[in-house]
Design a protein around this motif. Structure first.
Motif, PDB file in Angstrom:
ATOM      1  N   LEU A 184       0.843  -1.235   0.013  1.00  0.00           N
ATOM      2  CA  LEU A 184      -0.080  -0.006   0.068  1.00  0.00           C
ATOM      3  C   LEU A 184       1.052   1.267   0.124  1.00  0.00           C
ATOM      4  CD1 LEU A 184      -2.950  -0.229   2.389  1.00  0.00           C
ATOM      5  CD2 LEU A 184      -3.029   0.165   0.012  1.00  0.00           C
ATOM      6  N   TYR A 185       0.529   2.206  -0.959  1.00  0.00           N
ATOM      7  CA  TYR A 185       1.295   3.551  -0.798  1.00  0.00           C
ATOM      8  C   TYR A 185       1.454   4.080   0.315  1.00  0.00           C
ATOM      9  CZ  TYR A 185       1.050   3.039  -5.871  1.00  0.00           C
ATOM     10  OH  TYR A 185       1.054   2.602  -7.221  1.00  0.00           O
ATOM     11  N   GLY A 186       0.314   4.286   1.114  1.00  0.00           N
ATOM     12  CA  GLY A 186       0.159   4.796   2.669  1.00  0.00           C
ATOM     13  C   GLY A 186       1.320   4.367   3.347  1.00  0.00           C
ATOM     14  N   GLU A 187       1.401   2.838   3.387  1.00  0.00           N
ATOM     15  CA  GLU A 187       2.224   2.152   4.333  1.00  0.00           C
ATOM     16  C   GLU A 187       3.638   2.295   3.816  1.00  0.00           C
ATOM     17  OE1 GLU A 187       0.663  -1.656   4.919  1.00  0.00           O
ATOM     18  OE2 GLU A 187      -1.340  -0.879   5.506  1.00  0.00           O
ATOM     19  N   LEU A 188       3.935   2.289   2.480  1.00  0.00           N
ATOM     20  CA  LEU A 188       5.391   2.449   2.261  1.00  0.00           C
ATOM     21  C   LEU A 188       5.924   3.853   2.754  1.00  0.00           C
ATOM     22  CD1 LEU A 188       4.888   0.791  -1.439  1.00  0.00           C
ATOM     23  CD2 LEU A 188       6.421  -0.203   0.418  1.00  0.00           C
ATOM     24  N   ARG A 189       5.089   4.921   2.420  1.00  0.00           N
ATOM     25  CA  ARG A 189       5.330   6.292   2.584  1.00  0.00           C
ATOM     26  C   ARG A 189       6.127   6.376   3.969  1.00  0.00           C
ATOM     27  NH1 ARG A 189       1.168  10.455   1.739  1.00  0.00           N
ATOM     28  NH2 ARG A 189       0.284   8.828   3.150  1.00  0.00           N
ATOM     29  N   THR A 190       5.522   5.542   5.173  1.00  0.00           N
ATOM     30  CA  THR A 190       6.193   5.433   6.423  1.00  0.00           C
ATOM     31  C   THR A 190       7.448   4.832   6.379  1.00  0.00           C
ATOM     32  OG1 THR A 190       4.415   4.227   7.015  1.00  0.00           O
ATOM     33  CG2 THR A 190       4.215   6.562   7.656  1.00  0.00           C
ATOM     34  N   ALA A 191       7.171   3.461   5.651  1.00  0.00           N
ATOM     35  CA  ALA A 191       8.263   2.527   5.962  1.00  0.00           C
ATOM     36  C   ALA A 191       9.494   2.996   5.239  1.00  0.00           C
ATOM     37  CB  ALA A 191       7.775   1.155   5.591  1.00  0.00           C
ATOM     38  N   LEU A 192       9.389   3.329   3.952  1.00  0.00           N
ATOM     39  CA  LEU A 192      10.288   3.280   2.848  1.00  0.00           C
ATOM     40  C   LEU A 192      11.702   4.507   3.388  1.00  0.00           C
ATOM     41  CD1 LEU A 192       9.210   3.317  -0.643  1.00  0.00           C
ATOM     42  CD2 LEU A 192      10.236   1.543   0.602  1.00  0.00           C
ATOM     43  N   PRO A 193      11.273   5.573   4.098  1.00  0.00           N
ATOM     44  CA  PRO A 193      12.557   6.175   4.612  1.00  0.00           C
ATOM     45  C   PRO A 193      13.705   5.589   5.515  1.00  0.00           C
ATOM     46  CG  PRO A 193      10.630   7.405   4.690  1.00  0.00           C
ATOM     47  CD  PRO A 193      10.100   5.976   4.319  1.00  0.00           C
ATOM     48  N   SER A 194      13.101   4.369   6.110  1.00  0.00           N
ATOM     49  CA  SER A 194      13.997   3.849   7.025  1.00  0.00           C
ATOM     50  C   SER A 194      14.775   2.444   6.212  1.00  0.00           C
ATOM     51  CB  SER A 194      13.430   3.527   8.399  1.00  0.00           C
ATOM     52  OG  SER A 194      12.340   2.805   8.106  1.00  0.00           O
ATOM     53  N   ALA A 195      14.184   2.308   5.226  1.00  0.00           N
ATOM     54  CA  ALA A 195      14.583   1.097   4.466  1.00  0.00           C
ATOM     55  C   ALA A 195      16.029   1.457   3.851  1.00  0.00           C
ATOM     56  CB  ALA A 195      13.787   0.760   3.545  1.00  0.00           C
ATOM     57  N   ALA A 196      16.642   0.289   3.482  1.00  0.00           N
ATOM     58  CA  ALA A 196      17.926   0.412   2.964  1.00  0.00           C
ATOM     59  C   ALA A 196      17.705   1.300   1.433  1.00  0.00           C
ATOM     60  CB  ALA A 196      18.541  -0.871   2.631  1.00  0.00           C
ATOM     61  N   TYR A 197      18.724   2.149   1.282  1.00  0.00           N
ATOM     62  CA  TYR A 197      18.625   3.130   0.019  1.00  0.00           C
ATOM     63  C   TYR A 197      18.867   2.089  -1.013  1.00  0.00           C
ATOM     64  CZ  TYR A 197      20.262   6.656  -3.201  1.00  0.00           C
ATOM     65  OH  TYR A 197      20.282   7.505  -4.196  1.00  0.00           O
ATOM     66  N   GLY A 198      19.820   1.120  -1.275  1.00  0.00           N
ATOM     67  CA  GLY A 198      19.978   0.333  -2.416  1.00  0.00           C
ATOM     68  C   GLY A 198      18.644  -0.447  -2.809  1.00  0.00           C
ATOM     69  N   LEU A 199      18.082  -1.077  -1.696  1.00  0.00           N
ATOM     70  CA  LEU A 199      16.746  -1.664  -2.207  1.00  0.00           C
ATOM     71  C   LEU A 199      15.706  -0.674  -2.812  1.00  0.00           C
ATOM     72  CD1 LEU A 199      15.982  -4.255   0.663  1.00  0.00           C
ATOM     73  CD2 LEU A 199      16.526  -4.775  -1.731  1.00  0.00           C
ATOM     74  N   VAL A 200      15.389   0.573  -2.272  1.00  0.00           N
ATOM     75  CA  VAL A 200      14.510   1.269  -2.618  1.00  0.00           C
ATOM     76  C   VAL A 200      14.893   1.763  -3.975  1.00  0.00           C
ATOM     77  CG1 VAL A 200      13.285   3.436  -1.993  1.00  0.00           C
ATOM     78  CG2 VAL A 200      14.021   2.022  -0.101  1.00  0.00           C
ATOM     79  N   ALA A 201      16.049   2.101  -4.122  1.00  0.00           N
ATOM     80  CA  ALA A 201      16.468   2.664  -5.576  1.00  0.00           C
ATOM     81  C   ALA A 201      16.189   1.629  -6.432  1.00  0.00           C
ATOM     82  CB  ALA A 201      17.918   3.195  -5.332  1.00  0.00           C
ATOM     83  N   THR A 202      16.765   0.438  -6.391  1.00  0.00           N
ATOM     84  CA  THR A 202      16.497  -0.763  -7.003  1.00  0.00           C
ATOM     85  C   THR A 202      14.931  -0.935  -7.687  1.00  0.00           C
ATOM     86  OG1 THR A 202      18.365  -1.628  -6.054  1.00  0.00           O
ATOM     87  CG2 THR A 202      17.375  -3.096  -7.685  1.00  0.00           C
ATOM     88  N   GLY A 203      14.395  -1.218  -6.359  1.00  0.00           N
ATOM     89  CA  GLY A 203      12.788  -1.261  -6.643  1.00  0.00           C
ATOM     90  C   GLY A 203      12.382  -0.158  -7.533  1.00  0.00           C
ATOM     91  N   LEU A 204      12.581   1.114  -7.171  1.00  0.00           N
ATOM     92  CA  LEU A 204      12.048   2.218  -7.931  1.00  0.00           C
ATOM     93  C   LEU A 204      12.350   2.228  -9.324  1.00  0.00           C
ATOM     94  CD1 LEU A 204      10.306   4.880  -7.803  1.00  0.00           C
ATOM     95  CD2 LEU A 204      12.361   6.097  -7.469  1.00  0.00           C
ATOM     96  N   VAL A 205      13.423   1.842  -9.666  1.00  0.00           N
ATOM     97  CA  VAL A 205      14.105   1.828 -11.031  1.00  0.00           C
ATOM     98  C   VAL A 205      13.154   0.831 -11.680  1.00  0.00           C
ATOM     99  CG1 VAL A 205      15.833   1.306 -12.718  1.00  0.00           C
ATOM    100  CG2 VAL A 205      16.240   3.093 -10.664  1.00  0.00           C
TER     101      VAL A 205
END
Lengths: 471, 500
Positions: A184-205
């Motif tokens: 869910l976008y709403g939950e991702l918004r709170t969770a993603l800032p504390s997640a590993a940078y590499g994972l988030v970046a890879t996932g987004l790309v």
């Protein structure tokens, strides 16, 4: 949990019409297959009326555990998609009448339209992917609908690219889920800032790969010219218009809702993609001689302008308004140009348009409005859209991008004028091209007039595009 | 009232279009003349009712796109009303002149009616986006005039060059407008509100960039050196009526933009960079005159003198931005001179281009060497051309003198060197006009080989379109008060806005 089905009337109407059309189409004699087309049109109109009700009564809400949001962006997107679908259906009438698979054609159109609507409202990664598939698979079939060599090649290319980048997108969803433990976008918004940078970046790309395929943006644009050129003209109009609406609103919602405070510098990534799309699209369009290929590359460059708004999604208040308005104006204008192409099936190259102004002054006028509209000449709708988007880009700190977009706009003038020039310069020998019929001509007039009206009466339409996104 | 003035021609066009097959060509032309005359009459009524010292008048404001800060806001003051009147007069003259036009007369009339609406709309617009809309549509309209009724294949190439060049300029302008829009709080495109708020005061680099964008955009349209290269081919290959409108009205859009937008909306930036405009103006004056001197093509020569004449305007508006060593009176004199020069140039160059059209109709070429001794077979043509040429080079008694005198007097106080250099422009223009007159009208009679038999003098329609323009120029030269009384108060207001 809110399970209010009335919030989903437009989607349900399209799906129901598709199912009924498929069943009824199997039994109806060929001369009565037009009933399915009428049914499809009725479904679109129903959806538009339902959307208008939602907007008028302010019934914005999220449904099914917040997986689907019905808010300003959804409403504006729905109106644009349904209106565009109606126009695409109308411009197909001549081509499809008494066709062996007339019913199937409209059913596929309805299904892919429903998928586009699902992408627009998707507030959850899985919902987004479901919309991606539903919008994509029927479109592959549509691309090859004519069963000729060019159409088959187009369908294959479209399908292969779609399957490949769809898989990448799925991997992106898995990665993002791994990083944020939610879809869910709403939950991702709170969770993603504390997640590993590499994972988030890879996932987004990886996620963006799927979206870029849908909208035909660089570097996932290779299918656009081949499909546009190979498929039938109404289908080409479809694939260069509707998936863009779905994909861009989906991308906007994803970035705005799920990653507003992320460390990943996605605004810059999107800005670079926008710059590449508009520049490469324009450069490739320069010396095209086939009108459909020229329009195909022009749509790639238009995606670049539209991506500017997505890039500044969280950095400027003007972004949403610009994106939604530009999309509506672009849809009308692009469909107008394609309707002219549909109306003149034998005119395949720029030279074939020689003397059009003398034989068909009305169509020539539509072509002038639509092509100059795509450039962004006032007072067409796209001008107002561009104005908003450029303002948003400067407001969001990307002045260089706005300057590049202006340069590209000037450059684009060159190839649009290459097309317009022969229209007015008739020689003695040219003969009027065969016309497809009344329907596609009517669509051309409606779209041209609409594109102009949207620019002049833009004040009435702009307020419909402002309002918060629902979490 | 203003809205009626602006949209009357478009309305006429909308009425004429549906009946396209039933009317005779002549009826079309007469309908055009009637519309233009009615419009001119309305403008004269407006002029009579104008309170010269009262700032903007006949204002109308309607919500258009409130979400984007755009409104339909029109109004006139002493800076714009003379140009509105000039536009109506020139279009009427062109309408009379075009009674001779035979090619696709229906679309021709509609296109010019459309252009008239666009030009009038631009001069009364008080909203940046409204201004921009008309600015761009004027390019589109003129493109079709040059491409459709110009001189063959060459005309199409010139039209394309014109379109691309001025369109680039217009987009630079748009970037500047967006810069102004974003700087104001609340965001707005309204010129009056922007002038009042002065949003870019104290924002050095940002203001400079916005001024650069707006200045470049307007300079292309004006045109000034080094952005003038689209002008000669566009003029040379356009039909006479198109050239007259292009030079008489469309070029004014650029210079009008300076006094309406660049100066009052960016006063600090204008003062800081006034020297740039002065230099550009002086270079345009001298360069335009020198290049005109080298031409052998009569129409091309006149096109280059436009660059020269617009240079005086740029010099004057630049000088109005320099506060040191000058007073309000000198600066407002410069601005008044600039606006008078716009009107004067519109009248005289319009007349000159119509005359070259008449020449081309008879001889089939613009080359000066092809003609000689025309004064004896065509005394009226020779007289009209001589009067227009002398007026254009600034002989006392005509409007050009009034304008240039004010420009020089107003600029001299602070910019003695620049003014002295610009004065040489007058000498060169005098030389080139005299040389052209001598070559073409005096000496033994020699006509281009294409002319078979008689070489007719000016026909009635040509005289009726050209002579009133020259007459008005003479009137302004002898009794300029009726014009200056309108311009001066507005010029003073503008100078005060720049100096704040």
């Amino acid at each position: 949990m809110n399970e209010n089905l009335t919030a989903l009337v437009p989607e349900i109407a399209l799906l129901a019409a598709a199912v009924i059309g498929l069943l009824a189409g199997s039994w109806l004699p060929r001369r009565r297959q037009w009933i399915i087309a009428a049914l499809a049109a009725a479904a679109c109109v129903t959806g538009m009326i339902a959307t208008a009700f939602t907007m008028a009564e302010g019934r914005e809400q999220t449904v099914f555990s917040d997986a689907f949001a019905v808010d300003t962006a959804t409403d504006a997107g729905r109106l644009t998609v349904l209106g565009a679908l109606l126009l695409v259906g109308a411009m197909s009438v001549e081509r499809m009448r008494h066709h062996r698979r007339e019913a199937e054609y409209y059913v596929l159109l309805l299904l892919t339209g429903a998928g586009t609507l699902a992408m627009i409202g998707a507030n959850d990664l899985l919902m987004l992917f479901a919309g991606y598939l539903l919008a994509g698979v029927p479109a592959y079939a549509l691309a090859g609908f004519a069963k000729d060599a060019a159409g088959t090649e187009a369908a294959l290319k479209y399908y292969l690219m779609g399957a490949l980048l769809g898989t990448v997108m799925l991997a992106g969803i898995a990665t993002t889920y791994g990083a944020g433990h939610a879809t869910l976008y709403g939950e991702l918004r709170t969770a993603l800032p504390s997640a590993a940078y590499g994972l988030v970046a890879t996932g987004l790309v990886a996620l963006l790969a799927g979206v870029l395929f849908k909208i035909g943006g660089v570097p996932a644009h290779f299918w656009v010219p081949d499909v546009t050129d190979g498929a039938m003209a109404p289908v080409a109009a479809y694939v260069t218009t509707l998936p863009k609406i779905g994909g861009l609103i989906a991308a906007y919602r994803l970035l705005h809702q799920a990653l507003p405070t992320s460390e990943v510098n996605w605004p810059l990534l999107l800005a670079v993609l926008a710059a590449l799309s508009m520049t490469l699209g324009n450069l490739a369009a320069f010396f095209q001689t086939s009108v459909k290929r020229l329009l195909a590359y022009s749509t790639i460059s238009q995606v670049g302008y539209l991506l500017m708004a997505v890039a500044v999604a969280t950095r400027s208040d003007l972004a949403q308004r610009g994106l939604l308005f530009y999309l509506a104006a672009y849809a009308l204008t692009n469909l107008g140009a394609f309707a002219v192409v549909t109306e003149l099936p034998d005119a395949r190259t720029l030279d074939d348009y020689r003397g059009l102004a003398r034989h068909r002054p009305g169509l020539a006028a539509v072509l002038v409005i639509c092509l100059l509209g795509l450039v962004g000449t006032p007072p067409t709708g796209v001008f107002l859209g561009k104005l908003q988007v450029f303002s948003a880009a400067i407001d969001g700190g990307y002045t260089w991008l706005a300057a590049l977009a202006v340069t590209n706009t000037v450059a684009s003038l060159f190839y649009y004028l290459r097309w317009l020039a022969p229209v007015f310069w008739s020689t003695a020998g040219d003969t009027p091209a065969d016309a497809a019929g009344r329907w596609s001509a009517a669509v051309a007039y409606v779209a041209g007039a609409g594109s102009l009206a949207l620019g002049i009466a833009g004040g009435a339409a702009l307020p419909l595009t402002t309002g918060p996104l629902l979490p | 009232m203003l809205t009626v003035v602006v949209f009357l021609p478009l309305l006429a066009c909308a009425v004429l279009l549906p009946v396209r097959r039933r009317l005779h060509d002549r009826a079309y032309s007469w309908a055009w003349i009637a519309t233009s005359a009615a419009d001119l009459a309305l403008v004269i009524v407006l002029w009579a009712g104008l309170d010269a010292g009262g700032g903007l008048q006949y204002e109308q404001r309607a919500r258009w796109i409130p979400g984007a800060g755009v409104s339909y806001h029109v109004g006139v003051d002493g800076l714009s009303l003379p140009l509105v009147a000039l536009t109506c007069l020139l279009f009427l003259a062109v309408a009379v002149y075009s009674l001779r036009e035979r090619r696709r007369i229906r679309s021709y009339v509609c296109l010019f009616l459309f252009l008239q609406t666009v030009c009038l709309g631009l001069f009364v617009a008080l909203d940046l986006i409204l201004f921009f809309v008309f600015f761009d549509l004027s390019i589109v309209g003129m493109f079709f005039v040059i491409a459709g009724w110009g001189h063959g294949e060459q005309g199409r190439a010139a039209a394309l060059k014109f379109f691309l060049y001025t369109f680039i300029g217009s987009l630079a302008l748009l970037l500047g407008f967006i810069g102004l829009y974003l700087a104001a709080f609340p965001h707005t495109f309204d010129m009056v509100e922007l002038a009042r708020a002065d949003p870019l005061a104290g924002r050095g680099t940002y203001a400079a960039l916005v001024l650069l964008a707006i200045g470049a955009g307007l300079a292309v349209k004006t045109p000034t050196v080094p952005f003038h290269t689209w002008l000669p081919p566009a003029h040379t290959d356009a039909p006479a009526a198109g050239s007259a409108i292009l030079a008489g009205v469309l070029l004014k859009m650029g210079t009008y933009g300076f006094v309406r937008i660049a100066m009052p909306l960016l006063p600090a930036g204008w003062r800081a960079h006034a020297l740039v405009f002065i230099v550009v103006g002086v270079v345009s004056v001298v360069y335009g005159a020198l290049v005109a001197l080298a031409q052998t093509n009569f129409k091309r020569m006149i096109a280059y003198t436009s660059v020269n004449h617009m240079g005086y305007v740029i010099l004057a508006v630049g000088a109005a931005g320099v506060l040191a060593g000058t007073d309000v009176q000198a600066r407002s004199l410069a601005v008044t001179g600039a606006v008078t020069q716009m009107v004067s140039h519109g009248l005289l160059t319009g007349a000159l281009f119509l005359l070259t059209g008449a020449l081309h109709d008879r001889g089939g070429t613009y080359e000066m060497d092809a003609y000689s001794g025309l004064a004896s077979p065509t005394p009226k043509l020779a007289a009209a051309t001589a009067v227009a040429a002398f007026a254009s080079l600034g002989i006392p008694g005509f409007s050009g003198f009034v304008a240039e005198f004010q420009v020089f007097t107003g600029s001299l106080a602070s910019q003695a060197v620049a003014t002295a250099i610009a004065l040489t422009g007058i000498v060169i223009t005098a030389a080139l006009f005299l040389r052209a007159l001598r070559r073409m009208f005096l000496g033994p009679v020699r006509l281009p080989p294409a002319v078979g038999g008689e070489f007719r003098d000016l026909a009635a329609t040509e005289s009726f379109s050209i002579v009133p323009l020259l007459g008005l120029s003479l009137l302004i030269g002898i009794a300029p008060r009726f014009l200056l009384d309108v311009i001066e108060p507005a010029g003073r207001t503008l100078v005060e806005l720049v100096a704040r």
